[in-house]
Structures are given as C-alpha cells and as structure tokens.
Design an enzyme around this catalytic site. Structure first.
Site, PDB file in Angstrom:
ATOM      1  N   SER A 148       0.850  -1.178   0.000  1.00 13.84           N
ATOM      2  CA  SER A 148       0.000   0.000   0.000  1.00 13.84           C
ATOM      3  C   SER A 148       0.890   1.232   0.000  1.00 13.84           C
ATOM      4  CB  SER A 148      -0.932  -0.004   1.219  1.00 13.84           C
ATOM      5  OG  SER A 148      -1.894   1.030   1.111  1.00 13.84           O
ATOM      6  N   TYR A 174      -3.442  -2.023   9.914  1.00 12.61           N
ATOM      7  CA  TYR A 174      -3.389  -2.289   8.480  1.00 12.61           C
ATOM      8  C   TYR A 174      -2.126  -1.673   7.868  1.00 12.61           C
ATOM      9  CZ  TYR A 174      -4.680  -2.344   3.556  1.00 12.61           C
ATOM     10  OH  TYR A 174      -4.685  -2.546   2.188  1.00 12.61           O
TER      11      TYR A 174
END
Length: 308
Positions: A148, A174
């Site tokens: 990400s 996350y």
C-alpha cells in the site's frame, strides 16, 4: 507512456497463483491473466466464491484454464495444506501473486499476534516460503506482493504485535502490515539476489481502488474515509480493474527489475497508471528487513530454502 492491459504479454504456457482472487483486485488480476492465456489458480478462503469467480472469468475468457485451492492466510494449517496441494499439482509456478489482505475493526489475536498482521504478512510469508522451489523452477519466475502507499511511515514496530503497548486501531494495524509487506518484498529480493536466483520480486500499491475491501472496512483505507465521507470521495476512486494494473505490471512487464514498487502515477499515487516509485527509507532499510525476516521465520516456523 500509459501502461494498460494491452501491454500484458502472451501468458500461454505459464501458471499463476493469485491469492484473494474471488473479488476486487485479485479477481481483476486473475481475469486479465486468464484472458491472456495463463493457467490461473484462484487461492481463496471460500471455495464457493472461488467457483463463482471462475465462472465469471469464463464469460470473457471462455477457454481459460482455471482451478482453485482453499487458502485461509490466518490459518497455518490451511496455508500448509494449500501449499502441499499446489506442490502436487504444479511442477513450477511462473507467477505467485500475494494479493489477499484484510483489516479488522477490533483486535483479534492469532497465535498471540494481531490477526491483521497474521493475515497480511505472516500468511503470505509462509505461503511464499512453502512454494519457493516451485517459483524457482520457472525460467522467469516472479513473486508480487501487494502492499500500500506506506512509504512515508517512519517505523515498523515488531515489538508490539499484540498491541498491548500501543493500543489497537484498524488503520494503524493495516498500515503496519502493509509496510511489512513492502519490507518483506525487498528483503526477499535481496536474499534471492545473494543466491544468484533469477526469480524477481516486485511490489505494488493499487491506489484508491473501489473494491469490496474498502466497503467492508469502513471506507477505502487511508483514502476514502468513513461511510459518511464516501459520497464526497467516491468520485476520486478508481476501478478495481484500474488498480489491478499496478499488480499486473509488477507481474508481467519485461522491464521490471527486482525490488521495483509500482503505484498509480497521480494524486499522491491514488489515481493514474502504473509507474515505478521509491519504496521509501524504512522499506529499503536492510536492518529492518533482516529483523522482519527473523520475526516471520520464528512466528511461522517456515524456513526458506534458497539455492546453494
């Protein structure tokens, strides 16, 4: 130049394993590889959803060679069973795409480790290690890790994987797991290069993709915000197919080099077309990479067998 699906080379005769291939980015990755001739294995937690995804792929790729394997990345037994099944089926794996990921709203532990980290990092680490010899057997094997937009983070904290010290937050957990993915990809490439292996490792960030993952985690992580904000931010989102182009370029572009990190090229890497970018100092730090590797090896019990 804009890199699009039209740039995907012919994939006939190649096998690809895609985790989380039943929906979103994983589905689009599997679909486009199948449309270009690859034998695609959909590695999914739910076999029924994998079957439904395969049927949908055949609408645009009627001659596609598709199969599936059950894989729950939070379950070590499932990981080992899936890897063993694939080892029996495939003499080589040309593409291993670690796409599947999750973000949990509340703290849940797996073997004393936050479930988000266990699913997003420990699971792919173990799965890749158990299949490494099959990827090494491919003449141009490649491993892709979907990360990400975390290159600006200043720390990978491996001393508090149960969040007793920091306190749990879905975005925090996350982001840490996705930073670990990027660190893992670069460290794996370093170790393969040290062993003179031809296998390449690359990473990808899909951007602000509109997928079920975002909807199921209270908004598109780090971009779309809360449910109440989606009506304002939705016009900025890109499709899952557009987001998957970053994964696909990392997987099949002949110009890719080991350790490359592909992201959308506009709006702070949230929109646009795949382009290589700097993964950032934390992800590139060799000491951090070695420490993550030791942590993952200890927690999973999986030892990588690199070529002599």
């Amino acid at each position: 130049m804009r890199w699009t699906a039209a740039a995907i080379p012919d994939q006939h005769g190649r096998s690809a394993v895609v985790t989380g291939a039943n929906s979103g980015l994983g589905f689009e990755t599997a679909r486009m590889l199948a449309e270009h001739g690859a034998h695609v294995v959909l590695a999914c937690r739910n076999p029924e959803r994998a079957t439904a995804a395969a049927e949908q792929i055949r609408l645009t790729a009627p001659d596609a060679e598709l199969s599936s394997v059950r894989l729950d990345l939070a379950d070590p037994d499932s990981i080992r069973a899936a890897a063993e099944e694939l080892r029996e089926r495939l003499a080589r794996i040309d593409l291993l795409i670690n796409n599947a990921g999750a973000a949990f709203g509340e703290l849940s532990l797996v073997g004393g480790v936050d479930r988000t980290f266990a699913t997003n990092q420990l699971g792919p680490f173990a799965f890749t290690g158990l299949l490494l010899d099959r990827v090494l057997a491919a003449p141009a094997g490649r491993i892709v890790v979907v990360s990400s937009n975390v290159s600006g983070m200043d720390e990978l904290d491996l001393d508090d994987l149960d969040y007793t010290r920091r306190g749990y937050g879905r975005w925090k957990a996350y982001a840490q797991s996705k930073l670990a993915n990027l660190v893992f990809a670069l460290e794996l490439q370093r170790r393969l290069s040290a062993a003179d292996a031809k296998t390449l490792v690359a990473a990808a960030h899909p951007g602000g993709a509109n997928t079920d993952f975002g909807a199921n985690t209270g908004g598109f992580i780090g971009f779309m915000g809360s449910k109440s904000m989606r009506r304002f931010t939705a016009p900025l989102a890109i499709s899952a197919a557009q987001g998957a182009l970053n994964t696909l370029r990392a997987a099949v572009d002949p110009e890719v080099r080991g350790g490359d990190f592909y992201c959308p090229d506009r709006l702070r890497n949230m929109r646009g077309y795949p382009a290589s970018r700097d993964p950032g100092p934390v992800a590139s730090d060799e000491t951090t990479g070695a420490r993550l590797w030791e942590t993952c090896t200890r927690l999973t019990g999986v030892e990588y067998a690199f070529p002599a």
